[in-house]
Design a protein around this motif. Structure first.
Motif, PDB file in Angstrom:
ATOM      1  N   ILE A 169       0.820  -1.210   0.000  1.00 25.18           N
ATOM      2  CA  ILE A 169       0.000   0.000   0.000  1.00 25.18           C
ATOM      3  C   ILE A 169       0.863   1.274   0.000  1.00 25.18           C
ATOM      4  O   ILE A 169       0.509   2.272  -0.625  1.00 25.18           O
ATOM      5  N   SER A 170       2.019   1.188   0.637  1.00 23.41           N
ATOM      6  CA  SER A 170       2.882   2.373   0.655  1.00 23.41           C
ATOM      7  C   SER A 170       3.365   2.685  -0.772  1.00 23.41           C
ATOM      8  O   SER A 170       3.385   3.846  -1.207  1.00 23.41           O
ATOM      9  N   GLN A 171       3.734   1.675  -1.525  1.00 23.20           N
ATOM     10  CA  GLN A 171       4.155   1.884  -2.920  1.00 23.20           C
ATOM     11  C   GLN A 171       2.983   2.386  -3.778  1.00 23.20           C
ATOM     12  O   GLN A 171       3.164   3.191  -4.691  1.00 23.20           O
ATOM     13  N   ALA A 172       1.775   1.888  -3.487  1.00 25.97           N
ATOM     14  CA  ALA A 172       0.603   2.338  -4.266  1.00 25.97           C
ATOM     15  C   ALA A 172       0.413   3.844  -4.079  1.00 25.97           C
ATOM     16  O   ALA A 172       0.164   4.592  -5.040  1.00 25.97           O
ATOM     17  N   LYS A 173       0.554   4.298  -2.824  1.00 24.16           N
ATOM     18  CA  LYS A 173       0.379   5.742  -2.559  1.00 24.16           C
ATOM     19  C   LYS A 173       1.511   6.539  -3.192  1.00 24.16           C
ATOM     20  O   LYS A 173       1.289   7.615  -3.747  1.00 24.16           O
ATOM     21  N   VAL A 180      -3.749  -3.238  -1.389  1.00 27.92           N
ATOM     22  CA  VAL A 180      -3.475  -2.635  -2.705  1.00 27.92           C
ATOM     23  C   VAL A 180      -4.731  -2.761  -3.582  1.00 27.92           C
ATOM     24  O   VAL A 180      -5.156  -1.795  -4.238  1.00 27.92           O
ATOM     25  N   LEU A 181      -5.328  -3.942  -3.552  1.00 27.59           N
ATOM     26  CA  LEU A 181      -6.547  -4.138  -4.358  1.00 27.59           C
ATOM     27  C   LEU A 181      -7.670  -3.222  -3.859  1.00 27.59           C
ATOM     28  O   LEU A 181      -8.384  -2.605  -4.655  1.00 27.59           O
ATOM     29  N   SER A 182      -7.801  -3.129  -2.530  1.00 27.05           N
ATOM     30  CA  SER A 182      -8.867  -2.271  -1.968  1.00 27.05           C
ATOM     31  C   SER A 182      -8.651  -0.812  -2.387  1.00 27.05           C
ATOM     32  O   SER A 182      -9.610  -0.085  -2.672  1.00 27.05           O
TER      33      SER A 182
END
Ligand code: AP5
Length: 213
Positions: A90-94, A181-183
């Protein structure tokens, strides 16, 4: 079609195989953080030296290092990118959203598959050391053993992290990081899911269809 694409999926789910098809048919620039990291390892750069043992164990390389590498290799105003292997958490997604895309549109495609099917795909994967064509000794072997169909190269490589122990670890890491990440992409309304257990050309058909929605 959206300007940029993000391919999400477990190790061996077929992201690289499908990315190569998208590049040749739809003109995307393929940006694989795994490929970028392997190039650093091959060069024995300071980053490559740090990443080598981590990658061989199947763990993830430090987020900041990978983000820097990604930023160095993309010019968003000039090309349509297909991000493969980034984001992993999630950190990479942001970071992708805030530091790289900065308002550029992107669609995320998730290659969904039962993880039990993936060990066999990974331990039997080979990739041409010259042109990168991906093979599988069980499902899509080269016509002549050890020789690339595409360029005739005789250097079909077995990745160090495709050995069984590393594969088991990579799948565990994937399972423990993918849900948020999917969420994240689902909440933005930009997530598409395809069934990655089908044959390569069928998956490709699903990917293209999913992008039309
Ligand atoms: P990376 O190189 O990104 O590997 P991965 O995500 O584990 O994905 P793979 O390349 O293994 O699989 P794929 O989905 O592309 O499958 P492929 O199409 O090749 O990352 C490697 C390492 O680098 C990580 O473990 C980490 O250490 C580091 N790293 C990378 N990015 C990072 C990041 N963002 N942050 C931190 N660390 C990072 O297919 C696999 C096999 O299956 C092939 O043999 C293929 O022929 C076969 N196949 C494909 N599709 C099908 C099908 N439909 N049916 C039958 N066989 C198929």
């Amino acid at each position: 079609m959206e300007k940029h694409l993000i391919f999400l999926g477990a190790p061996g789910s077929g992201k690289g195989t499908q990315a190569k098809l998208m590049v040749s048919e739809c003109g995307y620039n393929h940006l694989s953080t795994g490929d970028l990291l392997r190039a650093e390892v091959a060069k024995q750069s300071p980053l490559g030296l740090k990443a080598k043992a981590i990658m061989e164990s199947g763990a993830l390389v430090n987020d900041e290092l990978v983000l820097e590498l990604l930023k160095k290799n993309c010019e968003l105003d000039k090309h349509n990118y297909l991000f493969d292997g980034f984001p992993r958490n999630i950190s990479q997604a942001k970071s992708l959203e805030e530091v790289v895309l900065k308002g550029h549109n992107a669609l995320a495609v998730y290659f969904h598959i039962d993880l039990n099917l993936l060990k066999e795909r990974l331990v039997n994967r080979r990739a041409c050391g010259q042109c990168g064509t991906i093979y599988n000794l069980l499902f899509s072997p080269p016509k002549v053993a050890g020789v690339c169909d595409n360029c005739g190269g005789k250097d079909l490589k077995h990745r160090d992290d495709d050995k069984e122990e590393a594969v088991v670890n990579r799948l565990k890491v994937f399972e423990s990081t993918i849900t948020p990440v999917l969420s994240y992409y689902e909440a933005k309304g930009v997530l598409r899911r395809v069934d990655a257990s089908k044959k390569v050309h069928e998956v490709f058909g699903e990917v293209k269809k999913s992008l039309e929605k």
